[in-house]
Design a protein around this motif. Structure first.
Motif: not given
Ligand code: ADP
Length: 390
Positions: A59, A137, A140-141, A143-149
């Motif tokens: 990572d 981490q 990253d999380e 970033f991922r949550l923002n994309q999901d949102k």
């Protein structure tokens, strides 16, 4: 992961370095030389160093975008600076004065190195690497949550738009059905005991019109439900042996009033010896209807629309629906099959950009292909293949 002997590594120094290494035997000598050089430098100016095994912290390797080991990263003071490659020691010698100067400037301004905690006491090297890793981490999380949102917000907006458009679009066919039924009711008399004031042809035409509009309503609702479910759900097919020729004639006849309303000319060219296909009747009816519906919608008044079917191979037939409308620019020929994609020029026309995506899902579920041919202003030809009944 290991740290430099504590006498040489100062976690409170304003110069903090990470040395990324791997465990290959061939790297041992190189690592020894680098540590030895760092020891020399550390005797004149104390700094913090942590050695990170790349195998244990992929990572961090990704976070610092490292492509080679060994690599030495200055993490404080900012900005980050990475040295890597076989001449790392030579690079270090050239850069050292600059790093030292930046650290001294930082100390003078009173900033605290990132590896010291808020009350100034040093954290162990393990804690700071673990901390870095955790921050990494978490980012990253996030970033991922923002994309999901963002994806969920887009989906929500799309559904809201869809509901607004449906409420508007459903009204037209619904009004047409009501008018046809009211006319029939009036002409036949409420009790049905008075003689009809309509000719049998007009009665048949009104009934046909009501049926076409009801089917249009049904199609819109089906499309909307498919879109609301998203493109991830698996299509349930109920294949059966059927004649594609009959189906094409049936769909064209259902849409006849639409073509007539734009004075469009439609031709059908299907060979008599076409084999039967093995497909889901309602799904393929939906594909042909969507393509003909588009041909009618995007082709100007008095335009020409043609349906062809070819027996392409022993296993496949090809259905083509062509028009002499505005055509599809080369760059959009694949994009139009994506969910919610519409050409900018057509945004004022009714539609949600989901019809072709749905056609593609249905055709692919039948192990077929769908594509468009279009050159210049010559119009568009949408083709799809279907499996022959063996
Ligand atoms: P919709 O028609 O609801 O916009 P589709 O997925 O059926 O959605 O079509 C996507 C886009 O492809 C349309 O918005 C239009 O720009 C273009 N298109 C589809 N069929 C044709 C056609 N026969 N002629 C020209 N453009 C077309």
């Amino acid at each position: 992961m290991e740290a430099l002997p504590s006498s040489l590594s100062n976690p409170t120094s304003s110069l903090q370095l990470l040395l990324f290494v791997d465990k290959r035997p061939s790297s041992t000598e190189k690592l020894r030389q680098i540590l030895s050089r760092l020891r020399d430098l550390g005797s004149a100016f104390q700094f913090g160093l942590q050695v990170v095994d790349v195998g244990e912290h992929p990572d961090l390797v990704e976070h610092f975008k490292l492509v080679a080991t060994p690599a030495l990263v200055k993490i404080h003071p900012q900005p980050l600076h990475t040295l890597a490659g076989s001449d790392l020691i030579a690079q270090l010698n050239r850069t050292w004065t600059q790093w030292q100067q930046a650290a001294e400037d930082e100390r003078e301004t009173g900033a605290i190195a990132p590896t010291a905690n808020a009350n100034g006491s040093a954290m162990s090297s393990d804690t700071s690497i673990a901390h870095l890793s955790e921050v990494n981490q978490l980012s990253d999380e996030i970033f991922r949550l923002n994309q999901d949102k963002q994806a969920l917000q887009e989906q929500l907006q799309f559904k809201e738009r869809l509901i607004a458009m449906l409420a508007h679009d459903l009204r037209n066919p619904l009004t047409a059905v009501s008018i046809a039924l009211e006319t029939l009711e009036f002409a036949l008399g409420r009790t049905g005991d008075r003689p009809s004031r309509l000719t049998p042809e007009t009665t048949a035409q009104l009934l046909r019109h009501a049926r076409t509009q009801a089917k249009a309503l049904d199609r819109m609702i089906t499309d909307a439900l498919q879109a609301a479910r998203g493109s991830t759900g698996k299509l349930q097919l109920q294949p059966q042996k059927l004649s594609i020729s009959s189906l094409c004639y049936e769909v064209v006849s259902d849409l006849q009033n639409r073509f007539a309303s734009k004075s469009q000319h439609i031709t059908i060219d299907i060979p008599n010896d076409l084999p039967m296909v093995y497909v889901d009747l309602e799904r393929i009816r939906q594909v042909i209807t969507n393509l003909l519906d588009n041909a009618c919608k995007y082709t100007p008044d008095q335009g020409t629309i043609a349906v062809y079917v070819l027996h392409r191979t022993t296993q496949k037939i090809q259905v083509s629906i062509c028009d002499n409308g505005p055509g599809i620019p080369d760059k959009d020929k694949e994009l139009i099959f994506e969910d919610r994609f519409r050409l900018e020029r057509d945004e004022a026309k009714d539609g949600y950009g989901i019809g072709l995506a749905l056609c593609q899902r249905i055709v692919r579920a039948h192990f077929g292909q769908i594509w468009v041919d279009s050159s210049g202003q010559q119009g568009s030809c949408f083709h799809f293949t279907l499996p022959v009944y063996q």
